[in-house]
Structures are given as C-alpha cells and as structure tokens.
Design a protein around this motif. Structure first.
Motif, PDB file in Angstrom:
ATOM      1  N   THR A  32       0.789  -1.201   0.023  1.00  0.00           N
ATOM      2  CA  THR A  32       0.080   0.067  -0.001  1.00  0.00           C
ATOM      3  C   THR A  32       0.738   1.224   0.197  1.00  0.00           C
ATOM      4  O   THR A  32       0.525   2.459  -0.208  1.00  0.00           O
ATOM      5  CB  THR A  32      -0.955   0.056   1.177  1.00  0.00           C
ATOM      6  N   HIS A  33       2.110   1.191   0.078  1.00  0.00           N
ATOM      7  CA  HIS A  33       3.000   2.351   0.412  1.00  0.00           C
ATOM      8  C   HIS A  33       4.378   2.032   0.045  1.00  0.00           C
ATOM      9  O   HIS A  33       4.702   0.993  -0.135  1.00  0.00           O
ATOM     10  CB  HIS A  33       2.982   3.037   1.461  1.00  0.00           C
ATOM     11  N   ILE A  34       5.097   3.151  -0.062  1.00  0.00           N
ATOM     12  CA  ILE A  34       6.674   3.052  -0.536  1.00  0.00           C
ATOM     13  C   ILE A  34       7.273   3.850   0.745  1.00  0.00           C
ATOM     14  O   ILE A  34       7.144   5.174   0.788  1.00  0.00           O
ATOM     15  CB  ILE A  34       7.071   3.589  -1.638  1.00  0.00           C
ATOM     16  N   SER A  35       8.165   3.174   1.226  1.00  0.00           N
ATOM     17  CA  SER A  35       9.173   3.961   2.375  1.00  0.00           C
ATOM     18  C   SER A  35      10.545   4.370   1.623  1.00  0.00           C
ATOM     19  O   SER A  35      11.046   3.658   0.897  1.00  0.00           O
ATOM     20  CB  SER A  35       9.357   3.143   3.569  1.00  0.00           C
ATOM     21  N   VAL A  36      10.862   5.370   2.205  1.00  0.00           N
ATOM     22  CA  VAL A  36      11.984   6.307   1.533  1.00  0.00           C
ATOM     23  C   VAL A  36      12.693   6.651   2.550  1.00  0.00           C
ATOM     24  O   VAL A  36      12.549   7.507   3.535  1.00  0.00           O
ATOM     25  CB  VAL A  36      11.638   7.244   0.498  1.00  0.00           C
ATOM     26  N   ARG A  37      14.013   6.487   2.582  1.00  0.00           N
ATOM     27  CA  ARG A  37      15.041   7.011   3.497  1.00  0.00           C
ATOM     28  C   ARG A  37      16.409   7.395   3.035  1.00  0.00           C
ATOM     29  O   ARG A  37      16.750   6.850   1.877  1.00  0.00           O
ATOM     30  CB  ARG A  37      15.212   6.115   4.685  1.00  0.00           C
ATOM     31  N   ASP A  38      17.247   7.933   3.851  1.00  0.00           N
ATOM     32  CA  ASP A  38      18.493   8.494   3.380  1.00  0.00           C
ATOM     33  C   ASP A  38      19.487   7.354   3.683  1.00  0.00           C
ATOM     34  O   ASP A  38      19.714   7.135   4.791  1.00  0.00           O
ATOM     35  CB  ASP A  38      18.876   9.625   3.939  1.00  0.00           C
ATOM     36  N   SER A  39      20.357   6.944   2.587  1.00  0.00           N
ATOM     37  CA  SER A  39      21.281   5.925   2.892  1.00  0.00           C
ATOM     38  C   SER A  39      22.589   6.197   3.900  1.00  0.00           C
ATOM     39  O   SER A  39      22.986   5.540   4.504  1.00  0.00           O
ATOM     40  CB  SER A  39      21.709   5.372   1.673  1.00  0.00           C
ATOM     41  N   LYS A  40      22.641   7.628   4.023  1.00  0.00           N
ATOM     42  CA  LYS A  40      23.522   8.074   4.985  1.00  0.00           C
ATOM     43  C   LYS A  40      23.171   8.202   6.180  1.00  0.00           C
ATOM     44  O   LYS A  40      23.930   8.206   7.120  1.00  0.00           O
ATOM     45  CB  LYS A  40      24.176   9.689   4.346  1.00  0.00           C
ATOM     46  N   ALA A  41      21.822   8.087   6.485  1.00  0.00           N
ATOM     47  CA  ALA A  41      21.441   8.310   7.873  1.00  0.00           C
ATOM     48  C   ALA A  41      20.247   7.409   8.047  1.00  0.00           C
ATOM     49  O   ALA A  41      18.974   7.754   8.354  1.00  0.00           O
ATOM     50  CB  ALA A  41      21.121   9.668   8.227  1.00  0.00           C
ATOM     51  N   PRO A  42      20.280   5.914   7.883  1.00  0.00           N
ATOM     52  CA  PRO A  42      19.168   5.084   7.637  1.00  0.00           C
ATOM     53  C   PRO A  42      18.389   4.910   9.090  1.00  0.00           C
ATOM     54  O   PRO A  42      17.104   4.330   9.073  1.00  0.00           O
ATOM     55  CB  PRO A  42      19.803   3.768   7.411  1.00  0.00           C
ATOM     56  N   THR A  43      18.650   5.436  10.025  1.00  0.00           N
ATOM     57  CA  THR A  43      18.094   5.431  11.509  1.00  0.00           C
ATOM     58  C   THR A  43      17.320   6.723  11.592  1.00  0.00           C
ATOM     59  O   THR A  43      16.453   6.789  12.547  1.00  0.00           O
ATOM     60  CB  THR A  43      18.957   5.299  12.693  1.00  0.00           C
ATOM     61  N   ARG A  44      17.343   7.576  10.812  1.00  0.00           N
ATOM     62  CA  ARG A  44      16.556   8.813  11.064  1.00  0.00           C
ATOM     63  C   ARG A  44      15.167   8.634  10.323  1.00  0.00           C
ATOM     64  O   ARG A  44      14.749   7.484   9.880  1.00  0.00           O
ATOM     65  CB  ARG A  44      17.244  10.018  10.165  1.00  0.00           C
ATOM     66  N   ALA A  45      14.448   9.823  10.189  1.00  0.00           N
ATOM     67  CA  ALA A  45      13.254   9.676   9.509  1.00  0.00           C
ATOM     68  C   ALA A  45      12.954   8.942   8.351  1.00  0.00           C
ATOM     69  O   ALA A  45      13.900   8.947   7.424  1.00  0.00           O
ATOM     70  CB  ALA A  45      12.579  10.931   9.318  1.00  0.00           C
ATOM     71  N   VAL A  46      11.738   8.195   8.164  1.00  0.00           N
ATOM     72  CA  VAL A  46      11.309   7.517   7.183  1.00  0.00           C
ATOM     73  C   VAL A  46      10.234   8.181   6.351  1.00  0.00           C
ATOM     74  O   VAL A  46       9.277   8.545   7.221  1.00  0.00           O
ATOM     75  CB  VAL A  46      11.144   6.006   7.263  1.00  0.00           C
ATOM     76  N   LEU A  47      10.262   8.668   5.135  1.00  0.00           N
ATOM     77  CA  LEU A  47       8.991   8.966   4.444  1.00  0.00           C
ATOM     78  C   LEU A  47       8.375   7.916   3.685  1.00  0.00           C
ATOM     79  O   LEU A  47       8.771   7.061   3.288  1.00  0.00           O
ATOM     80  CB  LEU A  47       9.471  10.037   3.382  1.00  0.00           C
ATOM     81  N   THR A  48       7.108   8.129   3.818  1.00  0.00           N
ATOM     82  CA  THR A  48       6.089   6.933   3.110  1.00  0.00           C
ATOM     83  C   THR A  48       5.041   7.717   2.112  1.00  0.00           C
ATOM     84  O   THR A  48       4.775   8.885   2.359  1.00  0.00           O
ATOM     85  CB  THR A  48       5.175   6.312   4.332  1.00  0.00           C
ATOM     86  N   PHE A  49       4.857   7.214   1.168  1.00  0.00           N
ATOM     87  CA  PHE A  49       4.109   7.516   0.058  1.00  0.00           C
ATOM     88  C   PHE A  49       3.157   6.537  -0.413  1.00  0.00           C
ATOM     89  O   PHE A  49       3.511   5.451  -0.380  1.00  0.00           O
ATOM     90  CB  PHE A  49       4.855   8.023  -1.118  1.00  0.00           C
ATOM     91  N   PRO A  50       1.980   6.989  -0.775  1.00  0.00           N
ATOM     92  CA  PRO A  50       0.885   5.750  -1.341  1.00  0.00           C
ATOM     93  C   PRO A  50       1.715   5.227  -2.760  1.00  0.00           C
ATOM     94  O   PRO A  50       2.284   6.077  -3.468  1.00  0.00           O
ATOM     95  CB  PRO A  50      -0.245   6.476  -1.614  1.00  0.00           C
ATOM     96  N   THR A  51       1.510   4.155  -2.887  1.00  0.00           N
ATOM     97  CA  THR A  51       2.122   3.271  -4.060  1.00  0.00           C
ATOM     98  C   THR A  51       1.684   3.933  -5.385  1.00  0.00           C
ATOM     99  O   THR A  51       2.627   4.347  -6.147  1.00  0.00           O
ATOM    100  CB  THR A  51       1.763   1.783  -3.997  1.00  0.00           C
ATOM    101  N   PRO A  52       0.454   4.350  -5.698  1.00  0.00           N
ATOM    102  CA  PRO A  52       0.303   4.963  -6.918  1.00  0.00           C
ATOM    103  C   PRO A  52       0.724   6.183  -7.042  1.00  0.00           C
ATOM    104  O   PRO A  52       1.403   6.689  -8.117  1.00  0.00           O
ATOM    105  CB  PRO A  52      -1.272   5.436  -6.882  1.00  0.00           C
TER     106      PRO A  52
END
Length: 69
Positions: A32-52
C-alpha cells in the motif's frame, strides 16, 4: 501513521555505485505504500508515500530523463 520496515526490504539504486556514490536514497516497497530513507542516515526519519503516488513520481522522472515532457 508510522510504518515498520524490515531491514531486508530496503533497496538502493543500482546507479549509486561505491564510495561517494553510496550517498543515495533507499526504498522499501509494500503493498500500500513505499518507504524512502536517506542511505547516509538510515536510522533517521522515513518518508512514506502511497504506492500510486510514488509510481507517478517515478514515471515523471523517467519521462524527464528521456527528454519527454
């Protein structure tokens, strides 16, 4: 809403390369969604977007990269 992402779900672009090229974003797909994170700071915030919405974003990038508007 906060989504939990298993560590093995994260994928980095094959264009990232090595060294400084590893400074990239990583994505974790879900039904239902795609999570996106910064590879330099993987423990920080994660953004989520609806798949479409994310699919439309990628389509727009591909169109721009190929010279189509």
């Amino acid at each position: 809403m906060r989504h939990t992402v298993a560590p093995d779900n994260w994928r980095r672009s094959s264009y990232s390369g090595s060294g400084d090229g590893n400074n990239c974003v990583e994505v974790a797909p879900h039904p239902t969604h795609i999570s996106v994170r910064d590879s330099k700071a993987p423990t920080r915030a994660v953004l989520t977007f609806p798949t479409p919405a994310f699919a439309g974003f990628l389509s727009g990038i591909k169109s721009s990269a190929s010279g189509r508007s």
